[in-house]
Enzyme design. Structure first.
Site, PDB file in Angstrom:
ATOM      1  N   GLY A  12      51.005  22.810  52.138  1.00  0.00           N
ATOM      2  CA  GLY A  12      50.131  23.939  51.812  1.00  0.00           C
ATOM      3  C   GLY A  12      48.734  23.718  52.367  1.00  0.00           C
ATOM      4  N   TYR A  15      43.263  27.220  50.503  1.00  0.00           N
ATOM      5  CA  TYR A  15      41.886  27.008  50.063  1.00  0.00           C
ATOM      6  C   TYR A  15      41.723  25.696  49.308  1.00  0.00           C
ATOM      7  CZ  TYR A  15      40.421  31.600  51.580  1.00  0.00           C
ATOM      8  OH  TYR A  15      40.099  32.671  52.358  1.00  0.00           O
ATOM      9  N   LEU A 224      44.390  24.196  32.944  1.00  0.00           N
ATOM     10  CA  LEU A 224      44.417  25.564  32.410  1.00  0.00           C
ATOM     11  C   LEU A 224      43.290  25.751  31.399  1.00  0.00           C
ATOM     12  CD1 LEU A 224      48.221  26.327  31.768  1.00  0.00           C
ATOM     13  CD2 LEU A 224      46.811  26.961  33.721  1.00  0.00           C
ATOM     14  N   CYS A 279      42.101  31.780  40.454  1.00  0.00           N
ATOM     15  CA  CYS A 279      42.474  30.936  39.313  1.00  0.00           C
ATOM     16  C   CYS A 279      42.303  31.558  37.934  1.00  0.00           C
ATOM     17  CB  CYS A 279      41.671  29.648  39.354  1.00  0.00           C
ATOM     18  SG  CYS A 279      42.259  28.527  40.614  1.00  0.00           S
ATOM     19  N   GLN A 281      42.026  34.519  36.229  1.00  0.00           N
ATOM     20  CA  GLN A 281      42.944  35.471  35.608  1.00  0.00           C
ATOM     21  C   GLN A 281      44.363  34.914  35.551  1.00  0.00           C
ATOM     22  OE1 GLN A 281      42.581  39.666  36.277  1.00  0.00           O
ATOM     23  NE2 GLN A 281      44.750  39.816  36.786  1.00  0.00           N
TER      24      GLN A 281
END
Ligand code: UDX
Ligand code: ADP
Length: 465
Positions: A12, A15, A224, A279, A281
């Site tokens: 990946g 960003y 989180l 991230c 929401q």
């Protein structure tokens, strides 16, 4: 495992993966770092000789990439080869909110993670450490472990959670000098050895006392929780901004007054048109989904309110524009200064500008966008993704400009959606002279000098005042 790491692969090149690995490579010249991605165009852009064409814009990133690229930092689409050669594999793929089926609109879609795990299992011929870098729901490591153990070639995998806390726009700075690095792993001997191997990589440039180690689940949930707390602060101050507008208080003064209380602190108290980014929401909805799945409805409702407040802030900003412009913006030109979700990034995911534009397009406005780092095709793609109008309608009603003065020319109103520094330095008299009168400015980021603009003749509205 547990030996010194000399070969890292990252799946990946987005960003998070791109900047993170570039910094590791720059700081650890003895480690070969290979970043892989299925997206051919993205990899080509990372390899572009012209550093202005890197797919991610971040202050300082081009310098870091040019320092390490071709030396010990490589970008390639040869996923399998890179996995095979690596001792440590970072998974840094996207985990968007599910748009279908069970958990639609809330749960994280783990299909890209699962595909990665299956690919790692299929390719690996020796023991490896697999590091979760993407933000994931709690207990994802368990799913990854189950796939690796059940579909692999009998080799041993250690799974670590190493969430990334960088914020876009300050990614390089955050990576070079993070508040902390968090590594979660198994508590047995092999898990601890894997944690040490990764901690040793970071210790090349980060003081040991800032490298925290926990169990895997705490690490996953900490990420989180951090995002939920940060987003909650923004929604809290945004809730107060609406009250300030009604009562004559100034939200910036309130923020300053409460921020000086050392228990509250001054950061993340800037009222705005609403938070965006890939991230906040997503992670809160994910938290809501997890809480509900355990039957914790009060916990779920509590956090969901942060997102509800954020949506309200965006909608009310658009409504204020419509109401102020005599209840109609139909056929009127509204100039948008900014499209990115914050300054110093070209990322537009969940940007408040998108929803505000959608509301105004619904009212048949014409939108003229200028953003220093976002191109027309991205803006159109963001609008088309909403699926509320046809491509042709979007292309007709929303136009991007290369020059801010052109974007504002003949506009009825200007809306500031991103806090880019350059907006403050514009020749506002020139902008005013070329606009329709009365000339309105709606500052959704509270960055402009309201007195100066009012003196020029603008009708000035700002969030929270
Ligand atoms: C966030 C977290 O900060 C980072 O730790 C995590 O790794 C990823 O999510 P990011 O989304 O890149 O980072 O940017 P952040 O600076 O947190 O801003 C998020 C949104 O909140 C932006 O739209 C920003 O404009 C908005 N915001 C932030 C405010 O409106 N007011 C504030 O006071 C702070
Ligand atoms: P983030 O902000 O988390 O970095 P991005 O969407 O910017 O998210 O980047 C994620 C990247 O992961 C994308 O470039 C995507 O092409 C890539 N990707 C997703 N799944 C795979 C996979 N199985 N193998 C390689 N690359 C992948």
């Amino acid at each position: 495992m547990g030996n010194k790491i000399t070969n890292i692969c990252c799946i990946g090149a987005g960003y998070v993966g791109g900047p993170t690995m570039a910094v590791i490579a720059a700081k650890c010249p003895h480690i070969k770092v290979t970043i892989v991605d299925l997206n051919v165009a993205r990899i080509a852009a990372w390899n572009d000789e012209n550093l202005d064409n890197l797919p991610v814009y971040e202050p300082g990133l081009a310098e870091i990439v040019s320092q390490a690229r071709g030396r010990n930092l490589f970008f390639t689409t040869e996923v399998e080869k890179a996995i095979d050669e690596a001792q440590m594999i970072f998974i840094s793929v996207n985990t968007p909110t599910k748009t279908y089926g069970l958990g639609k609109g809330k749960a994280a879609d783990l299909k890209y993670i699962e595909l990665c795990a299956r690919q790692i299992a299929a390719v690996s011929k020796n023991d490896k450490i697999v590091v979760e870098k993407s933000t994931l729901p709690v207990r994802t490591a368990e799913a990854v472990r189950s796939i690796l153990d059940n579909t692999g070639n009998g080799v041993k995998f250690q799974i670590l959670s190493n969430p990334e806390f960088l914020a876009e726009g300050t990614a390089v700075e955050d990576l070079l000098s993070p508040d902390r690095v968090l590594i979660g792993g198994d508590t047995d001997e092999e898990g601890q050895a894997a944690i040490k191997a990764l901690a040793d990589v970071y210790a090349e440039w980060i003081p040991r006392e800032r490298i925290l180690t926990t169990n895997v689940w705490s690490s996953e949930l900490s990420k989180l929780t951090a995002n939920a707390f940060l987003a909650q602060r923004v929604s809290s101050i945004n809730a107060m901004s609406e009250l300030c507008e009604k009562t004559g208080a100034d939200v910036n003064e309130v923020a300053r007054a409460i921020g000086m209380d050392s228990r509250i602190g001054p950061k993340f108290l800037k009222a705005s048109v609403g938070f965006g980014g890939s991230c906040f929401q997503k992670d809160i909805l994910n938290l809501v989904y997890i809480a509900k799945s355990y039957g914790l409805n009060e916990v779920a409702d509590y956090w969901e309110q942060v997102v509800i407040m954020n949506d309200h802030q965006k909608v009310r900003f658009a409504a204020k524009i419509v109401k102020t412009l005599y209840n109609t913006v139909s056929g009127k030109k509204i100039a948008f200064l900014g499209w990115a979700f914050k300054k110093d990034t070209n990322d537009t995911r969940e940007s408040a500008a998108i929803q505000v534009a959608d509301e105004l397009l619904y009212e048949q406005a014409n939108i003229a966008v200028f953003d220093p780092k976002v191109e027309e095709d991205k803006i159109q793609a963001d609008l088309n993704y909403l699926d509320t109008r046809t491509k042709e309608e979007n292309a007709k009603l929303a136009t991007a400009f290369q020059d801010p003065y052109e974007a504002c020319k003949d506009a009825h109103a200007i809306a500031v959606l991103t806090e880019w520094d350059e907006f403050k330095e514009y020749d506002w008299q020139r902008i005013y002279d070329n606009m329709k009168k009365p000339a309105f400015v709606f500052d959704g980021r509270a960055i402009l000098d309201g007195k100066k603009l009012t003196d020029i003749g603008f009708v000035f509205h700002v969030i929270g005042k």
